[in-house]
Design a protein around this motif. Structure first.
Motif, PDB file in Angstrom:
ATOM      1  N   ALA A   2     -27.529  58.171  68.729  1.00 37.84           N
ATOM      2  CA  ALA A   2     -27.827  57.736  70.098  1.00 37.84           C
ATOM      3  C   ALA A   2     -28.056  58.941  71.002  1.00 37.84           C
ATOM      4  N   LEU A   3     -27.244  59.968  70.864  1.00 35.13           N
ATOM      5  CA  LEU A   3     -27.406  61.164  71.695  1.00 35.13           C
ATOM      6  C   LEU A   3     -28.733  61.868  71.417  1.00 35.13           C
ATOM      7  N   GLU A   4     -29.149  61.883  70.159  1.00 41.92           N
ATOM      8  CA  GLU A   4     -30.439  62.491  69.825  1.00 41.92           C
ATOM      9  C   GLU A   4     -31.581  61.710  70.474  1.00 41.92           C
ATOM     10  N   ASN A   5     -31.503  60.402  70.484  1.00 40.05           N
ATOM     11  CA  ASN A   5     -32.577  59.569  71.007  1.00 40.05           C
ATOM     12  C   ASN A   5     -32.552  59.451  72.531  1.00 40.05           C
ATOM     13  N   VAL A   6     -31.429  59.742  73.173  1.00 40.54           N
ATOM     14  CA  VAL A   6     -31.353  59.641  74.636  1.00 40.54           C
ATOM     15  C   VAL A   6     -32.314  60.652  75.272  1.00 40.54           C
ATOM     16  N   SER A   7     -32.332  61.860  74.777  1.00 37.52           N
ATOM     17  CA  SER A   7     -33.206  62.880  75.366  1.00 37.52           C
ATOM     18  C   SER A   7     -34.679  62.623  75.046  1.00 37.52           C
ATOM     19  N   LYS A   8     -34.976  61.977  73.933  1.00 35.00           N
ATOM     20  CA  LYS A   8     -36.352  61.728  73.535  1.00 35.00           C
ATOM     21  C   LYS A   8     -36.908  60.422  74.108  1.00 35.00           C
ATOM     22  N   SER A   9     -36.049  59.482  74.347  1.00 37.02           N
ATOM     23  CA  SER A   9     -36.501  58.144  74.739  1.00 37.02           C
ATOM     24  C   SER A   9     -36.806  58.070  76.229  1.00 37.02           C
ATOM     25  N   GLU A  10     -37.841  57.310  76.538  1.00 35.66           N
ATOM     26  CA  GLU A  10     -38.185  57.065  77.934  1.00 35.66           C
ATOM     27  C   GLU A  10     -37.796  55.653  78.324  1.00 35.66           C
ATOM     28  N   GLY A  17     -28.620  50.239  72.676  1.00 32.36           N
ATOM     29  CA  GLY A  17     -28.047  50.991  71.549  1.00 32.36           C
ATOM     30  C   GLY A  17     -26.586  51.349  71.794  1.00 32.36           C
ATOM     31  N   ILE A  18     -26.288  51.791  73.011  1.00 30.88           N
ATOM     32  CA  ILE A  18     -24.903  52.146  73.345  1.00 30.88           C
ATOM     33  C   ILE A  18     -24.017  50.895  73.341  1.00 30.88           C
ATOM     34  N   ASP A  19     -24.551  49.773  73.818  1.00 29.28           N
ATOM     35  CA  ASP A  19     -23.791  48.509  73.759  1.00 29.28           C
ATOM     36  C   ASP A  19     -23.477  48.122  72.311  1.00 29.28           C
ATOM     37  N   LEU A  20     -24.441  48.307  71.414  1.00 27.36           N
ATOM     38  CA  LEU A  20     -24.215  47.996  70.003  1.00 27.36           C
ATOM     39  C   LEU A  20     -23.109  48.886  69.399  1.00 27.36           C
ATOM     40  N   ILE A  21     -23.141  50.161  69.749  1.00 32.21           N
ATOM     41  CA  ILE A  21     -22.114  51.083  69.247  1.00 32.21           C
ATOM     42  C   ILE A  21     -20.741  50.690  69.809  1.00 32.21           C
ATOM     43  N   TYR A  22     -20.680  50.352  71.086  1.00 28.01           N
ATOM     44  CA  TYR A  22     -19.433  49.940  71.728  1.00 28.01           C
ATOM     45  C   TYR A  22     -18.881  48.674  71.045  1.00 28.01           C
ATOM     46  N   THR A  23     -19.734  47.717  70.778  1.00 31.59           N
ATOM     47  CA  THR A  23     -19.317  46.478  70.111  1.00 31.59           C
ATOM     48  C   THR A  23     -18.810  46.771  68.699  1.00 31.59           C
ATOM     49  N   LYS A  24     -19.507  47.658  68.002  1.00 28.49           N
ATOM     50  CA  LYS A  24     -19.080  48.032  66.656  1.00 28.49           C
ATOM     51  C   LYS A  24     -17.704  48.688  66.685  1.00 28.49           C
ATOM     52  N   PHE A  25     -17.475  49.531  67.678  1.00 31.59           N
ATOM     53  CA  PHE A  25     -16.183  50.208  67.781  1.00 31.59           C
ATOM     54  C   PHE A  25     -15.069  49.220  68.139  1.00 31.59           C
ATOM     55  N   LEU A  26     -15.346  48.264  69.024  1.00 29.63           N
ATOM     56  CA  LEU A  26     -14.343  47.239  69.358  1.00 29.63           C
ATOM     57  C   LEU A  26     -14.006  46.389  68.135  1.00 29.63           C
ATOM     58  N   ASN A  27     -15.009  46.058  67.338  1.00 32.24           N
ATOM     59  CA  ASN A  27     -14.759  45.311  66.100  1.00 32.24           C
ATOM     60  C   ASN A  27     -13.898  46.118  65.129  1.00 32.24           C
ATOM     61  N   PHE A  28     -14.148  47.421  65.063  1.00 30.93           N
ATOM     62  CA  PHE A  28     -13.337  48.300  64.222  1.00 30.93           C
ATOM     63  C   PHE A  28     -11.875  48.275  64.672  1.00 30.93           C
ATOM     64  N   LEU A  29     -11.652  48.364  65.988  1.00 31.34           N
ATOM     65  CA  LEU A  29     -10.277  48.336  66.511  1.00 31.34           C
ATOM     66  C   LEU A  29      -9.594  46.997  66.201  1.00 31.34           C
ATOM     67  N   THR A  30     -10.314  45.906  66.402  1.00 32.31           N
ATOM     68  CA  THR A  30      -9.759  44.580  66.134  1.00 32.31           C
ATOM     69  C   THR A  30      -9.422  44.428  64.653  1.00 32.31           C
ATOM     70  N   LYS A  31     -10.298  44.920  63.795  1.00 31.50           N
ATOM     71  CA  LYS A  31     -10.072  44.840  62.350  1.00 31.50           C
ATOM     72  C   LYS A  31      -8.809  45.591  61.936  1.00 31.50           C
ATOM     73  N   VAL A  42     -19.008  57.529  64.773  1.00 32.09           N
ATOM     74  CA  VAL A  42     -19.432  58.858  65.248  1.00 32.09           C
ATOM     75  C   VAL A  42     -20.889  59.110  64.860  1.00 32.09           C
ATOM     76  N   ASP A  43     -21.260  58.718  63.663  1.00 33.23           N
ATOM     77  CA  ASP A  43     -22.663  58.868  63.238  1.00 33.23           C
ATOM     78  C   ASP A  43     -23.605  58.113  64.170  1.00 33.23           C
ATOM     79  N   ASP A  44     -23.209  56.880  64.539  1.00 31.13           N
ATOM     80  CA  ASP A  44     -24.038  56.096  65.468  1.00 31.13           C
ATOM     81  C   ASP A  44     -24.164  56.792  66.821  1.00 31.13           C
ATOM     82  N   PHE A  45     -23.067  57.364  67.318  1.00 29.49           N
ATOM     83  CA  PHE A  45     -23.117  58.083  68.600  1.00 29.49           C
ATOM     84  C   PHE A  45     -24.039  59.304  68.510  1.00 29.49           C
ATOM     85  N   GLU A  46     -23.980  60.024  67.408  1.00 30.50           N
ATOM     86  CA  GLU A  46     -24.847  61.194  67.243  1.00 30.50           C
ATOM     87  C   GLU A  46     -26.322  60.790  67.259  1.00 30.50           C
TER      88      GLU A  46
END
Length: 184
Positions: A95-103, A111-125, A89-93
């Motif tokens: 990412a959401l802050e940087n989405v509006s600022k980033s061009e 970044g979103i792919d990294l968060i998704y991969t981290k979450f899949l690893n959490f589920l597998t673990k 959740v911290d990673d998503f927060e």
């Protein structure tokens, strides 16, 4: 003559079975006093009853203790899982802050792919696995069919053609059935 003498001698040595039985009964009655026997049985009953009550109380305490331990284990187990989810959740927060600022859209996607991969690893673990569907035979114990379509060939019959929603298992137990379309 010798035979007559042997028969008479045999008759004299045989005891009367009725006399023998009454002699044994009278000996038994004299040996066992009735009052002592009742007292022994009462003492044995009281001892067994006391033992039973103690054993029953011990079992009741054991049952209550194990129920309490199971409840505590469930609470602490879910706490461990939630702590791991909080980091995602911290990673998503962030990412959401940087989405509006980033061009740079590519950096946001990465970044979103990294968060998704981290979450899949959490589920597998934690023992969660995705149920594979497309191309596999339809199994009512693992899949939920939404609809059927005509099969294009004989070998495609009773196989899954499309998946509308993914399904998951937790330690080989289905926790969410995949919603699929089956060829008939």
């Amino acid at each position: 003559m010798k035979e007559d003498f042997a028969d008479k001698e045999l008759e004299n040595t045989q005891e009367d079975p009725v006399d023998n039985l009454t002699n044994h009964q009278s000996e038994k009655n004299e040996e066992i006093p009735v009052d002592d026997n009742v007292t022994d049985w009462e003492a044995k009953y009281n001892e067994l009853n006391n033992s039973y009550l103690r054993l029953n109380a011990e079992f009741d305490n054991y049952r209550k203790r194990t129920l309490k331990e199971k409840a505590e284990l469930l609470r602490s187990g879910s706490e461990r899982v939630l702590v791991d989810v909080i980091s995602v959740v911290d990673d998503f927060e962030r990412a959401l802050e940087n989405v509006s600022k980033s061009e740079d859209v590519d950096a946001v996607k990465e970044g979103i792919d990294l968060i998704y991969t981290k979450f899949l690893n959490f589920l597998t673990k934690n023992g969660v696995k995705e149920i594979e569907t497309i191309g596999h035979p339809f199994d009512t114990d693992k899949h939920e069919a939404l609809t059927t379509i005509p099969a294009q060939s004989e070998e495609d019959k009773d196989k899954i053609v499309d998946s509308v929603q993914k399904g998951y298992t937790l330690n080989d137990k289905v926790i969410r059935y995949p919603k699929v379309i089956v060829a008939k």
